[in-house]
Design an enzyme around this catalytic site. Structure first.
Site, short mmCIF file in Angstrom:
data_model
loop_
_atom_site.label_atom_id
_atom_site.label_comp_id
_atom_site.label_asym_id
_atom_site.label_seq_id
_atom_site.Cartn_x
_atom_site.Cartn_y
_atom_site.Cartn_z
N LEU A 339 5.76 -7.22 2.83
CA LEU A 339 5.42 -7.98 1.62
C LEU A 339 5.75 -7.16 0.37
CD1 LEU A 339 1.92 -9.59 2.32
CD2 LEU A 339 4.18 -10.59 2.65
N CYS A 340 6.03 -7.85 -0.72
CA CYS A 340 6.28 -7.17 -2.00
C CYS A 340 4.94 -6.89 -2.67
CB CYS A 340 7.17 -8.04 -2.87
SG CYS A 340 8.71 -8.43 -2.04
N GLU A 341 4.13 -6.14 -1.97
CA GLU A 341 2.78 -5.76 -2.41
C GLU A 341 2.54 -4.40 -1.80
OE1 GLU A 341 0.15 -6.70 -4.01
OE2 GLU A 341 0.62 -8.77 -4.57
#
Ligand SMILES: *Cc1c(COP(=O)(O)O)cnc(C)c1O
Length: 418
Positions: A339-341
């Site tokens: 995830l882009c987290e």
């Protein structure tokens, strides 16, 4: 050392049929554990476990629990529908919700589920929307800190749930005037507590409250619901809850408080989710990438969308690198999803054996609040769920989502015309 419930050899076979990532459940472990729970409370005639559906809302799992004599605890409209479809009927369904929409109460009443009210204002709301049943339960919040052995386990004063003590008396009186004949008392004061003293301490509070309420209002108290909260050892050095000791602790409180008050016929209910299912799920994943920058990273084909607890609570989930169980943990990795987290990390600075691309990795204790908390952020798709049956065969109990599932609520016709 924490062990997987599936062998490396078996898992290699399973991944030939089902691509990773997926959640795998252990039928044998689930059945044995529920039987222990029931035996631990068998001293109480009316004892029943109402599995908290939100922990693992999967019909095949609910079916296993149904066969073992459990009911279900629902908290929403769709959980009620699922439970009805699996064949739970009437008193086998508990409905313990909060901030409850009208439609949910209407459905719960039409299924003849046992309703737990979260608030005194819900008495009128329920009466107006679906009518007041003869049997009803109220959720109690004593406020303050919940303390066991001088340690604060949780802070009910900050919890949004339940009636205050004064509201319990007033609520019971109002409900009696509206025709209620039988009452339950419910409370959930601390989550994921492995101390064997949790249920006995909670039981003591509820039993004393039950005796007082009976004296103050004349209400017939039929059951006391200790709800969820019994924990599991996520960490390898934690001891598991001894459910027999828990059962005996509750019995002691029962014999000391309810029996002398002439209330020895009260049934004890539980709504355990994590304790019943947690240890019997694995998230199975494959190593996609390794990355060497300021830290050493291992990237999996699973991400927080498949298991949110580490990202959400910093929760520990043990990791086994399959086939390397006996190798030394002489590497330090952050194990991440895609995830882009930056909180999409299953483990931070975890000591593990040397990991290679293509290794099969098992994240432990994902049977409850695992798949269930999944979501579609970054357009990630929910994984399959697979049951490892008692005879060693596997069954696909939920297929993986496809892009079509993800797009099912959208209408692309406007763009696809030309
Ligand atoms: C979440 C919940 C449970 C189950 O909790 P566990 O921690 O999984 O045991 C039980 N009852 C209610 C009302 C809940 O909200």
């Amino acid at each position: 050392m924490k062990k997987t419930f599936v062998s490396y050899e078996k898992l290699k076979e399973i991944v030939k049929d089902y691509p990773t990532p997926f959640h795998l459940y252990d039928e044998k472990g689930i059945r044995e554990n529920v039987r222990h729970l029931q035996e631990a409370f068998s001293w109480n005639k009316g004892y029943k476990e109402y599995f908290a559906v939100k922990a693992t809302p999967t019909p095949a799992i609910l079916q296993i629990l149904k066969e073992e004599g459990c009911g279900v605890d629902c908290s929403s409209y769709t959980e009620l529908i699922m439970s009805d479809k699996v064949g739970f009927k009437n008193d086998d369904i508990m409905f313990t919700s909060n901030v409850t929409p009208k439609e949910d109460f209407v459905l719960a009443r039409s299924l003849n589920a046992t309703i737990t009210l979260d608030d005194i204002t819900h008495i009128n709301f329920l009466e107006e929307t679906a009518g007041i049943p003869e049997t009803i339960s109220c959720r109690f919040n004593p406020g303050g800190d919940f303390v066991i052995n001088n340690a604060i386990m949780d802070t009910p004063q900050d919890a949004k749930y339940g009636f205050t003590r004064e509201q319990m008396t007033e609520g019971f009186k109002t409900l009696i005037s509206k025709g209620v004949k039988h009452f339950g008392i419910h409370a959930f004061l601390a989550s994921n507590t492995i101390a064997n003293e949790y249920y006995p301490a909670l039981a003591r509070i509820l039993f004393e409250t039950a005796v007082e309420l009976q004296r103050e209002t004349g209400a017939h108290i039929q059951f006391i619901n200790l709800s969820g909260g019994v924990g599991i050892p996520y960490l390898p050095d934690q001891d598991a809850t001894n459910i027999y000791e828990v059962g005996q602790g509750v019995k002691k409180a029962f014999d000391e408080i309810l029996v002398p008050a002439g209330m020895g016929d009260v049934s004890i209910f539980t709504e355990l989710g994590r304790f019943v299912l947690g240890p019997f799920g694995h998230l199975v994943s494959t190593v996609l990438h390794e990355k060497h920058t300021h830290k050493e990273y291992i990237g999996l084909d699973a991400c927080a969308a498949n298991l949110m607890r580490p990202a959400m609570y910093g929760a520990y989930h043990h990791i086994t690198v399959m086939g390397k169980e006996n190798e030394p943990d002489d590497h330090i990795y952050d194990v991440t999803g895609g995830l882009c987290e930056n909180n999409d990390k299953f483990a931070v600075d975890r000591k593990l054996p040397k990991i290679d691309i293509g290794d099969l990795v098992v994240l432990h204790d994902t049977g409850a609040h695992g798949f269930a908390m999944g979501y579609n952020y970054n357009g990630k798709l929910r994984s399959a769920e697979i049951l490892l049956k008692e005879d060693g065969t596997t069954e696909l109990i939920r297929r993986a989502e496809t892009p079509d599932d993800y797009f099912a609520t959208l209408d692309f016709s406007k763009w696809s015309k030309k």
